[in-house]
Design an enzyme around this catalytic site. Structure first.
Site, PDB file in Angstrom:
ATOM      1  N   CYS A 273      -4.208   0.762  -2.336  1.00  0.00           N
ATOM      2  CA  CYS A 273      -4.017  -0.490  -1.591  1.00  0.00           C
ATOM      3  C   CYS A 273      -2.929  -1.345  -2.245  1.00  0.00           C
ATOM      4  CB  CYS A 273      -5.303  -1.299  -1.583  1.00  0.00           C
ATOM      5  SG  CYS A 273      -6.651  -0.565  -0.659  1.00  0.00           S
TER       6      CYS A 273
ATOM      7  N   ASN B 213       0.834  -1.210   0.000  1.00  0.00           N
ATOM      8  CA  ASN B 213       0.000   0.000   0.000  1.00  0.00           C
ATOM      9  C   ASN B 213       0.867   1.257   0.000  1.00  0.00           C
ATOM     10  OD1 ASN B 213       0.552  -0.960   2.671  1.00  0.00           O
ATOM     11  ND2 ASN B 213      -0.938   0.454   3.524  1.00  0.00           N
TER      12      ASN B 213
ATOM     13  N   GLU C  67      -3.060  -4.484  -3.024  1.00  0.00           N
ATOM     14  CA  GLU C  67      -3.550  -5.408  -4.051  1.00  0.00           C
ATOM     15  C   GLU C  67      -3.606  -4.733  -5.421  1.00  0.00           C
ATOM     16  OE1 GLU C  67      -4.788  -4.692  -1.126  1.00  0.00           O
ATOM     17  OE2 GLU C  67      -5.870  -6.361  -0.211  1.00  0.00           O
TER      18      GLU C  67
ATOM     19  N   CYS D 203     -10.627  -3.220  -4.321  1.00  0.00           N
ATOM     20  CA  CYS D 203      -9.593  -4.167  -4.767  1.00  0.00           C
ATOM     21  C   CYS D 203     -10.215  -5.449  -5.301  1.00  0.00           C
ATOM     22  CB  CYS D 203      -8.627  -4.483  -3.620  1.00  0.00           C
ATOM     23  SG  CYS D 203      -7.489  -3.126  -3.301  1.00  0.00           S
TER      24      CYS D 203
END
Ligand code: THU
Length: 157
Positions: free
Chosen positions: A72, A61, A74, A115
């Site tokens: 984030c 992140n 991901e 995400c």
């Protein structure tokens, strides 16, 4: 009128029980938490994505003084993966996190809605299930697909 129930299959396991390949992916997600830039939340998330070409792309992140501009782990990993290897497809995703005390959380975190939607795009491109491994220090949860984490995702019924 009809009622529908959704059941979401999930495997609860431990690091020791994972295959060596999944252990490697989880280890890389854990390592990536140290590349997080999180001076505001002090919550460090790492993601590792195994691609069809054998590469493993990691992300963490990245926060910003203008909070909503943060991203984030991901999506950092997913966007970098697809921008770097547009021909490759996603095989498996692992996610890990360290809390404000700097230690890995006992139980895993689950990716935010944005995400999930972003990861679903790449699962759709892959044309097969992309398992998601959520790693905590004690418990590890494996979802067999991104879609299972996002019931009633944006689509037509
Ligand atoms: N965060 C992630 O990186 N992934 C998630 O799935 C949820 C939250 C980040 C965003 C922010 O930098 C910090 O964790 C606290 O919310």
């Amino acid at each position: 009128m009809k009622n529908f129930d959704i059941t979401i299959p999930v495997i609860e396991t431990t690091f020791e029980e994972l295959t060596p390949q999944l252990q490697k992916l989880v280890a890389m997600a854990r390592k990536s938490t140290y590349r997080s830039y999180a001076p505001y939340s002090k919550f460090h998330v790492g993601a590792a994505i195994e691609l069809s070409n054998g590469e493993i792309i990691c992300g963490a992140n990245q926060e910003n003084a203008a909070y909503p501009s943060s991203l984030c782990a991901e999506r950092t990993a997913a966007y970098y993966a697809h921008a770097t290897y547009p021909e490759a497809t996603f095989k498996t995703i692992a996610i890990a996190a360290r809390g404000t005390d700097g230690k890995e959380l006992a139980n895993p975190i689950s990716p935010c809605g944005a995400c999930r939607q972003a990861l679903l795009e790449y699962e759709t491109l892959a044309k097969h299930n992309v398992p998601v491994v959520l790693a905590g220090e004690k418990a590890i949860y494996i979802f067999h697909s991104v879609k299972s984490l996002l019931p009633y995702c944006f689509s037509e019924f």
